[in-house]
Design an enzyme around this catalytic site. Structure first.
Site, PDB file in Angstrom:
ATOM      1  N   ARG A  66      -1.402  -0.533  -8.498  1.00 29.81           N
ATOM      2  CA  ARG A  66      -2.754  -0.687  -7.821  1.00 29.81           C
ATOM      3  C   ARG A  66      -2.556   0.855  -8.471  1.00 29.81           C
ATOM      4  O   ARG A  66      -1.610   1.860  -7.500  1.00 29.81           O
ATOM      5  CB  ARG A  66      -2.880  -0.108  -6.727  1.00 29.81           C
ATOM      6  CG  ARG A  66      -4.659  -0.075  -6.455  1.00 29.81           C
ATOM      7  CD  ARG A  66      -4.115  -0.036  -4.855  1.00 29.81           C
ATOM      8  NE  ARG A  66      -4.770  -1.751  -3.802  1.00 29.81           N
ATOM      9  CZ  ARG A  66      -4.472  -1.852  -2.885  1.00 29.81           C
ATOM     10  NH1 ARG A  66      -3.904  -0.770  -1.803  1.00 29.81           N
ATOM     11  NH2 ARG A  66      -4.069  -2.538  -2.757  1.00 29.81           N
ATOM     12  N   ASP A 116       0.899  -0.986  -0.097  1.00 26.52           N
ATOM     13  CA  ASP A 116      -0.378   0.250  -0.024  1.00 26.52           C
ATOM     14  C   ASP A 116       0.773   1.677   0.438  1.00 26.52           C
ATOM     15  O   ASP A 116       2.410   1.284   0.246  1.00 26.52           O
ATOM     16  CB  ASP A 116      -0.856   0.073   1.762  1.00 26.52           C
ATOM     17  CG  ASP A 116      -1.962  -0.858   1.642  1.00 26.52           C
ATOM     18  OD1 ASP A 116      -2.499  -1.608   0.457  1.00 26.52           O
ATOM     19  OD2 ASP A 116      -2.564  -1.189   2.140  1.00 26.52           O
TER      20      ASP A 116
HETATM   21  P1  FAD Z   1     -14.782   9.086  -4.688  1.00 24.86           P
HETATM   22  O1  FAD Z   1     -15.166  10.201  -4.972  1.00 24.86           O
HETATM   23  O2  FAD Z   1     -14.036   9.131  -2.834  1.00 24.86           O
HETATM   24  O3  FAD Z   1     -15.725   8.637  -3.992  1.00 24.86           O
HETATM   25  C1  FAD Z   1     -16.885   8.127  -4.957  1.00 24.86           C
HETATM   26  C2  FAD Z   1     -17.634   7.782  -4.592  1.00 24.86           C
HETATM   27  O4  FAD Z   1     -17.549   6.204  -3.700  1.00 24.86           O
HETATM   28  C3  FAD Z   1     -18.871   8.416  -3.822  1.00 24.86           C
HETATM   29  O5  FAD Z   1     -19.157   9.460  -4.038  1.00 24.86           O
HETATM   30  C4  FAD Z   1     -19.492   7.754  -2.639  1.00 24.86           C
HETATM   31  O6  FAD Z   1     -20.515   7.352  -3.162  1.00 24.86           O
HETATM   32  C5  FAD Z   1     -18.240   6.044  -2.636  1.00 24.86           C
HETATM   33  N1  FAD Z   1     -17.361   6.615  -1.604  1.00 24.86           N
HETATM   34  C6  FAD Z   1     -16.473   6.223  -1.452  1.00 24.86           C
HETATM   35  N2  FAD Z   1     -15.805   6.216  -0.351  1.00 24.86           N
HETATM   36  C7  FAD Z   1     -16.712   6.189   0.258  1.00 24.86           C
HETATM   37  C8  FAD Z   1     -16.927   5.450   2.227  1.00 24.86           C
HETATM   38  N3  FAD Z   1     -15.885   4.924   2.737  1.00 24.86           N
HETATM   39  N4  FAD Z   1     -18.159   5.129   2.673  1.00 24.86           N
HETATM   40  C9  FAD Z   1     -18.618   5.169   1.777  1.00 24.86           C
HETATM   41  N5  FAD Z   1     -19.394   5.057   0.161  1.00 24.86           N
HETATM   42  C10 FAD Z   1     -17.934   5.948  -0.506  1.00 24.86           C
HETATM   43  N6  FAD Z   1      -5.337   5.405  -0.965  1.00 24.86           N
HETATM   44  C11 FAD Z   1      -4.045   5.990  -0.473  1.00 24.86           C
HETATM   45  O7  FAD Z   1      -3.411   6.372  -0.191  1.00 24.86           O
HETATM   46  N7  FAD Z   1      -3.374   4.642  -0.692  1.00 24.86           N
HETATM   47  C12 FAD Z   1      -3.297   3.502  -0.701  1.00 24.86           C
HETATM   48  O8  FAD Z   1      -2.650   2.496  -1.157  1.00 24.86           O
HETATM   49  C13 FAD Z   1      -5.085   2.641  -1.160  1.00 24.86           C
HETATM   50  N8  FAD Z   1      -5.833   1.992  -1.400  1.00 24.86           N
HETATM   51  C14 FAD Z   1      -6.536   1.601  -2.052  1.00 24.86           C
HETATM   52  C15 FAD Z   1      -7.341   0.409  -2.217  1.00 24.86           C
HETATM   53  C16 FAD Z   1      -8.361   0.248  -2.960  1.00 24.86           C
HETATM   54  C17 FAD Z   1      -8.466  -1.069  -2.753  1.00 24.86           C
HETATM   55  C18 FAD Z   1      -8.716   0.865  -2.801  1.00 24.86           C
HETATM   56  C19 FAD Z   1     -10.965   1.083  -3.325  1.00 24.86           C
HETATM   57  C20 FAD Z   1      -8.803   2.400  -2.318  1.00 24.86           C
HETATM   58  C21 FAD Z   1      -7.784   2.222  -2.256  1.00 24.86           C
HETATM   59  N9  FAD Z   1      -7.005   3.684  -1.254  1.00 24.86           N
HETATM   60  C22 FAD Z   1      -5.619   4.001  -1.193  1.00 24.86           C
HETATM   61  C23 FAD Z   1      -8.237   4.996  -0.983  1.00 24.86           C
HETATM   62  C24 FAD Z   1      -8.188   5.666  -2.631  1.00 24.86           C
HETATM   63  O9  FAD Z   1      -7.032   6.425  -2.664  1.00 24.86           O
HETATM   64  C25 FAD Z   1      -9.816   6.976  -1.633  1.00 24.86           C
HETATM   65  O10 FAD Z   1      -9.125   7.371  -0.853  1.00 24.86           O
HETATM   66  C26 FAD Z   1     -10.965   6.276  -1.896  1.00 24.86           C
HETATM   67  O11 FAD Z   1     -11.150   4.810  -3.157  1.00 24.86           O
HETATM   68  C27 FAD Z   1     -11.638   7.073  -2.541  1.00 24.86           C
HETATM   69  O12 FAD Z   1     -11.824   7.519  -3.973  1.00 24.86           O
HETATM   70  P2  FAD Z   1     -12.973   7.178  -5.094  1.00 24.86           P
HETATM   71  O13 FAD Z   1     -12.362   6.786  -5.814  1.00 24.86           O
HETATM   72  O14 FAD Z   1     -13.298   5.910  -4.690  1.00 24.86           O
HETATM   73  O15 FAD Z   1     -13.545   8.703  -5.062  1.00 24.86           O
END
Ligand code: FAD
Length: 363
Positions: free
Chosen positions: A240, A189
């Site tokens: 990723r 990560d």
């Molecule tokens: P967003 O705009 O945040 O979300 C899109 C929509 O998804 C939102 O409008 C909402 O409806 C829904 N949503 C998003 N999050 C939530 C929530 N927690 N609860 C409920 N609904 C929600 N980040 C790092 O910095 N380092 C990493 O190593 C890392 N690993 C990841 C691994 C995976 C498999 C995933 C999916 C994410 C990871 N992330 C990591 C987190 C990532 O960077 C984002 O912060 C997170 O995925 C939210 O961004 P989004 O692209 O989903 O967009």
């Protein structure tokens, strides 16, 4: 229902302006928002004007939830852990390895693959590092014994990166070798920007030693990520791609929603055009649709990429991706150290205020 008292309308306009400003400057306006709410409450008490009418007006404009979310994010450190735990249950499989295994089996039965994560970060002692290593190796053995379709994800600060870089490297090396012997894969990560250089260096070093069963993470919000991706694709890295979750300074990170999305799709294109395997980690419809378009345009086979989502987030969309014929991997965290992870997840949930309020007043 109409607003009968002019003060109500004036205040609504005033509050709407503040909300607009606060959307632009996330952190700096909390004080103004608090003052505005305090002002409104005082006026309501003094003049007995209809607070319900005022709330109704805000609800119609769909501003109550974003406003309450902002307030709760600021007050988050003061919310009792027991309340956070109640609301955050959906994001973690449980505290024991058996909980993680049970959940991954359920996902696998729905044709969904997984990455298991032993929760914890920023360990302070060498003994803790040793415990984490044993824990991750147990996960890898369980995956094999239970014939789960899952790999593991881990953080370098869990393995002592902040104590001693050599310790962190030798520990991850043992884990990646263990995974290799069991035919499995380890995703490193990405944490906050103070760790980016070290994390990428560890990854490249492992690859240099012939340990190819490992992958890294790139955060689309960082200005540096394009250069990092261009360097990584040269060695056929497994990446990723996510937006990034840490609160980085505007001097090193994009802050606008759309500019992060644009950079995400730009990086995704570079990765895919260079034939590297990518985990498209997002719940954002705009990015999922953008990825679909790119996949179709480049004529990719489904073995060349996967979508990734977090446990407890957008499950209908997740199932739709499976139905559309793509691979999807769910991040399944478990363990005693659930607080830091759950707090980050909750704070990006658009309905957090509602869940917290429900947990306080209804449960
Ligand atoms: P967003 O705009 O945040 O979300 C899109 C929509 O998804 C939102 O409008 C909402 O409806 C829904 N949503 C998003 N999050 C939530 C929530 N927690 N609860 C409920 N609904 C929600 N980040 C790092 O910095 N380092 C990493 O190593 C890392 N690993 C990841 C691994 C995976 C498999 C995933 C999916 C994410 C990871 N992330 C990591 C987190 C990532 O960077 C984002 O912060 C997170 O995925 C939210 O961004 P989004 O692209 O989903 O967009």
């Amino acid at each position: 229902m109409s607003i009968v008292i002019p003060e109500g309308q004036i205040f609504c306009t005033f509050t709407m302006s503040i909300i607009k400003i606060s959307q632009l400057k996330d952190n700096k306006c909390n004080l103004v928002l608090y003052s505005a709410l305090l002002f409104r409450a005082s006026v309501a008490i003094l003049t007995r004007i209809s607070l319900i009418e005022f709330c109704y007006y805000l609800a119609r404009k769909e501003v109550i939830m974003p406003l309450l979310n902002k307030l709760i994010v600021t007050a988050f450190p003061y919310i009792p852990k027991v309340i956070v735990g109640q609301v955050a249950k959906r994001y973690i499989a449980g505290v024991a390895l058996a909980d993680g295994v049970r959940l991954v089996k359920k996902l696998n039965n729905k044709k969904i693959i997984a990455t298991m994560d032993l929760l914890g970060e920023d360990v302070k002692t060498v003994a803790e590092t040793e415990e984490v290593k044993k824990g991750i190796l147990s996960i890898l053995r369980s995956i094999k014994e239970e014939t789960l379709v899952s790999n593991v994800s881990m953080k370098l600060t869990q393995l002592g990166l902040k104590i001693n870089k050599d310790l962190a490297y030798s520990t991850i090396r043992m884990i990646v070798e263990g995974a290799q012997n069991l035919g499995n894969f380890v995703r490193i990560d990405m944490e906050d920007a103070t760790t980016t250089d070290d994390t990428l260096a560890v990854y490249q070093h492992l690859r240099g030693e012939g340990l190819n069963n490992t992958g890294v993470v790139i955060q689309a919000y960082l200005h540096r990520s394009e250069a990092d991706v261009r360097a990584l694709v040269k060695s056929g890295a497994n990446i990723r791609l996510c937006k990034g979750i840490y609160n980085e300074s505007p001097s090193i990170a994009y802050k606008g929603r759309q500019e992060i999305r644009d950079n995400f799709l730009k990086l995704l294109r570079i990765i895919l055009e260079n034939g590297c395997y990518v985990g498209i980690a997002t719940h954002d419809d705009y990015l999922i649709e953008g990825a679909y378009t790119l996949i179709q345009k480049l004529g990719l086979k489904k073995e060349q990429y996967e979508f990734q989502m977090l446990l407890g987030v957008r499950e209908k969309r997740r199932d739709q991706i499976v139905q559309d014929g793509h691979r999807i991997r769910i991040y399944v965290p478990f363990g005693e150290q659930w607080y830091a992870y759950s707090s980050r997840r909750l704070q990006e949930n658009p309905q957090m205020a509602w869940y917290i309020t429900k947990a306080i007043f209804i449960h």
